[in-house]
Design an enzyme around this catalytic site. Structure first.
Site, mmCIF file in Angstrom:
data_model
loop_
_atom_site.group_PDB
_atom_site.id
_atom_site.type_symbol
_atom_site.label_atom_id
_atom_site.label_comp_id
_atom_site.label_asym_id
_atom_site.label_seq_id
_atom_site.Cartn_x
_atom_site.Cartn_y
_atom_site.Cartn_z
ATOM 1 N N ASP A 23 0.895 -1.201 -0.095
ATOM 2 C CA ASP A 23 0.037 -0.099 -0.138
ATOM 3 C C ASP A 23 0.908 1.237 0.109
ATOM 4 O O ASP A 23 2.016 1.267 0.419
ATOM 5 C CB ASP A 23 -0.780 -0.005 1.221
ATOM 6 C CG ASP A 23 -2.064 1.136 1.030
ATOM 7 O OD1 ASP A 23 -2.287 1.275 0.062
ATOM 8 O OD2 ASP A 23 -2.666 1.202 2.154
ATOM 9 N N GLY A 24 0.330 2.378 -0.508
ATOM 10 C CA GLY A 24 0.988 3.571 -0.368
ATOM 11 C C GLY A 24 1.555 3.924 -1.874
ATOM 12 O O GLY A 24 2.084 5.080 -2.000
ATOM 13 N N ASN A 25 1.259 3.427 -2.903
ATOM 14 C CA ASN A 25 1.664 3.840 -4.259
ATOM 15 C C ASN A 25 1.193 5.169 -4.419
ATOM 16 O O ASN A 25 1.909 6.043 -5.309
ATOM 17 C CB ASN A 25 1.182 2.839 -5.278
ATOM 18 C CG ASN A 25 1.704 1.538 -5.064
ATOM 19 O OD1 ASN A 25 2.821 1.290 -4.524
ATOM 20 N ND2 ASN A 25 1.176 0.495 -5.831
ATOM 21 N N TRP A 28 2.952 7.743 -2.632
ATOM 22 C CA TRP A 28 4.338 7.966 -3.137
ATOM 23 C C TRP A 28 4.398 8.930 -4.229
ATOM 24 O O TRP A 28 5.024 9.817 -4.443
ATOM 25 C CB TRP A 28 4.700 6.744 -3.604
ATOM 26 C CG TRP A 28 6.155 6.633 -3.917
ATOM 27 C CD1 TRP A 28 7.356 6.520 -3.120
ATOM 28 C CD2 TRP A 28 6.836 7.038 -5.117
ATOM 29 N NE1 TRP A 28 8.469 6.662 -3.949
ATOM 30 C CE2 TRP A 28 8.101 6.769 -5.209
ATOM 31 C CE3 TRP A 28 6.129 7.072 -6.688
ATOM 32 C CZ2 TRP A 28 8.977 6.941 -6.347
ATOM 33 C CZ3 TRP A 28 6.971 7.448 -7.545
ATOM 34 C CH2 TRP A 28 8.216 7.362 -7.261
ATOM 35 N N HIS A 40 2.208 3.371 -8.982
ATOM 36 C CA HIS A 40 1.879 1.930 -9.222
ATOM 37 C C HIS A 40 3.057 1.348 -9.994
ATOM 38 O O HIS A 40 3.674 0.410 -9.819
ATOM 39 C CB HIS A 40 0.533 1.742 -9.943
ATOM 40 C CG HIS A 40 -0.504 2.048 -9.195
ATOM 41 N ND1 HIS A 40 -0.594 1.746 -7.874
ATOM 42 C CD2 HIS A 40 -1.638 2.866 -9.699
ATOM 43 C CE1 HIS A 40 -1.848 2.338 -7.252
ATOM 44 N NE2 HIS A 40 -2.414 2.896 -8.389
ATOM 45 N N TRP A 72 -12.129 -1.901 -7.549
ATOM 46 C CA TRP A 72 -13.030 -1.864 -8.735
ATOM 47 C C TRP A 72 -13.667 -0.307 -8.445
ATOM 48 O O TRP A 72 -14.263 0.264 -9.354
ATOM 49 C CB TRP A 72 -13.932 -2.687 -9.139
ATOM 50 C CG TRP A 72 -13.541 -4.216 -9.318
ATOM 51 C CD1 TRP A 72 -13.310 -5.302 -8.762
ATOM 52 C CD2 TRP A 72 -12.957 -4.380 -10.499
ATOM 53 N NE1 TRP A 72 -12.988 -6.258 -9.335
ATOM 54 C CE2 TRP A 72 -12.490 -5.833 -10.631
ATOM 55 C CE3 TRP A 72 -12.149 -3.775 -11.801
ATOM 56 C CZ2 TRP A 72 -11.778 -6.406 -11.589
ATOM 57 C CZ3 TRP A 72 -11.954 -4.538 -12.674
ATOM 58 C CH2 TRP A 72 -11.568 -5.636 -12.642
ATOM 59 N N LEU A 134 10.609 -20.632 -4.960
ATOM 60 C CA LEU A 134 9.773 -19.923 -4.155
ATOM 61 C C LEU A 134 8.325 -19.794 -4.755
ATOM 62 O O LEU A 134 8.167 -19.799 -6.150
ATOM 63 C CB LEU A 134 10.232 -18.341 -4.309
ATOM 64 C CG LEU A 134 9.279 -17.219 -3.716
ATOM 65 C CD1 LEU A 134 9.326 -17.264 -2.232
ATOM 66 C CD2 LEU A 134 9.950 -15.855 -4.285
ATOM 67 N N GLU A 206 1.990 -13.338 12.446
ATOM 68 C CA GLU A 206 2.544 -11.991 13.043
ATOM 69 C C GLU A 206 2.125 -10.963 12.412
ATOM 70 O O GLU A 206 2.752 -10.909 11.209
ATOM 71 C CB GLU A 206 3.920 -12.423 13.412
ATOM 72 C CG GLU A 206 4.329 -13.460 14.305
ATOM 73 C CD GLU A 206 3.672 -13.000 15.817
ATOM 74 O OE1 GLU A 206 3.465 -12.132 16.198
ATOM 75 O OE2 GLU A 206 3.361 -14.065 16.502
HETATM 76 C C1 IPE Z 1 -5.441 -2.801 0.121
HETATM 77 O O1 IPE Z 1 -5.031 -1.508 -0.242
HETATM 78 C C2 IPE Z 1 -5.382 -3.521 -1.260
HETATM 79 C C3 IPE Z 1 -4.184 -3.544 -1.947
HETATM 80 C C4 IPE Z 1 -3.010 -3.181 -1.583
HETATM 81 C C5 IPE Z 1 -4.132 -4.034 -3.090
HETATM 82 P P1 IPE Z 1 -6.335 -0.280 -0.287
HETATM 83 O O2 IPE Z 1 -5.497 1.151 -0.514
HETATM 84 O O3 IPE Z 1 -7.194 -0.487 -1.209
HETATM 85 O O4 IPE Z 1 -6.843 -0.470 1.161
HETATM 86 P P2 IPE Z 1 -7.942 0.813 1.912
HETATM 87 O O5 IPE Z 1 -8.934 0.969 0.800
HETATM 88 O O6 IPE Z 1 -7.019 1.829 2.276
HETATM 89 O O7 IPE Z 1 -8.360 -0.158 3.106
HETATM 90 C C1 IPE Z 2 -1.818 0.183 -3.251
HETATM 91 O O1 IPE Z 2 -1.279 1.736 -3.380
HETATM 92 C C2 IPE Z 2 -2.016 -0.490 -4.771
HETATM 93 C C3 IPE Z 2 -3.249 -0.746 -4.931
HETATM 94 C C4 IPE Z 2 -4.260 -0.725 -4.056
HETATM 95 C C5 IPE Z 2 -3.722 -1.240 -6.160
HETATM 96 P P1 IPE Z 2 -2.584 2.649 -3.253
HETATM 97 O O2 IPE Z 2 -3.066 2.891 -4.662
HETATM 98 O O3 IPE Z 2 -3.611 2.232 -2.349
HETATM 99 O O4 IPE Z 2 -1.818 3.811 -2.664
HETATM 100 P P2 IPE Z 2 -2.591 4.871 -1.650
HETATM 101 O O5 IPE Z 2 -2.878 4.234 -0.514
HETATM 102 O O6 IPE Z 2 -3.631 5.529 -2.376
HETATM 103 O O7 IPE Z 2 -1.213 5.891 -1.499
HETATM 104 MG MG MG Z 3 -4.075 2.450 -0.565
#
Ligand code: IPE
Ligand code: IPE
Ligand code: MG
Length: 247
Positions: A23-25, A28, A40, A72, A134, A206
């Protein structure tokens, strides 16, 4: 001494199975005034590094959440770009995974994807099915609740009675059937939630949360997560004294 029995080239304390919510793309990219898709793209690069690092450390299973059944709901443009990225990654990365002895799997409701993506997934899975270094699993159009529901449906369709639908039968029909449960769960991006990832399998995993955004997550950060895991005592319901006397 832990009661789990993780195996690995680098000692018994290497988690056998690591599950990651990448998460966090978006954040970033936003920090760099770039479009979300740039985050992404960078995320795919980070994943490449983490796969390599896991293989080098003797982790035998890596499962990552790439696209949730709830994703989606994002703007159409972002969903389209994510699908393109997924397709490109399938086209360009699978041969390298295979060369490196990596077994590739996708879990989730594949019927949600285009024919082209479904074919690429199918081909990649067949190509790499006998690799043993793996097992790399991508959860795409995946939801933990969907997984439990589809397992029950399969059991019922096979004529199972209420009596027969127990924990063992259910876990044999989940998407991760036959794979060890995750020892270590990592979520990047600062949020501390499961977001409908592997609900059933995370029962005794964990949990490790880091503020690092996924595109910045590298081998060093993976090692920090593994170090945190190694410092923990897994009790599986027992007392600390009991666990310490188990050899
Ligand atoms: C969870 O991330 C799903 C993936 C990383 C693919 P989200 O960014 O969609 O999650 P929420 O909406 O913050 O819970
Ligand atoms: C996770 O990064 C990737 C996917 C859910 C596809 P996000 O797109 O959720 O990045 P943030 O949370 O908005 O930073
Ligand atoms: Mg996210």
């Amino acid at each position: 001494m832990k009661t789990s029995s993780p195996s690995g080239a680098h000692g018994a304390d290497v988690p056998r199975h690591i599950a990651i919510i990448m998460d966090g793309n978006g954040r970033w990219a936003k920090r760099r005034l770039m479009p979300r898709v740039a985050g992404h793209r960078k995320g795919v690069e980070a994943l490449r590094g983490v796969i390599r690092a896991c293989a080098e450390r003797g982790v035998s299973h890596l499962t990552v959440f790439a696209f949730s059944s709830e994703n989606w709901r994002r703007p159409q443009e972002e969903v389209t770009l994510l699908m393109e990225l997924f397709m490109r990654a399938l086209e360009n990365e699978v041969a390298k995974l295979h060369e490196n002895g990596i077994r590739f799997r996708v879990i989730g409701d594949l019927s949600g994807f285009s024919e082209r993506i479904q074919t690429l997934i199918h081909d990649a899975q067949s190509l790499t099915r006998n690799n043993t270094r793996l097992t790399f699993t991508v959860a795409a159009n995946y939801g933990g609740r969907w997984d439990v529901a589809q397992a029950v449906k399969k059991l019922v369709a096979a004529g199972a009675t209420a009596e027969e639908i127990d924990e063992d039968a259910l876990s044999r029909h989940l998407s991760m059937a036959g794979e060890p449960e995750p020892d270590l769960f990592i979520r990047t991006g600062g949020e501390q939630r499961i977001s409908n990832f592997l609900l059933w399998q995370l029962a005794y995993t964990e949990l490790y949360f880091t503020d690092a955004l996924w595109p910045d997550f590298d081998a060093k950060q993976l090692d920090a997560a593994i170090a945190s895991y190694r410092a923990r005592e897994r009790r599986f319901g027992r007392t600390s004294e009991q666990v310490q006397t188990v050899s």
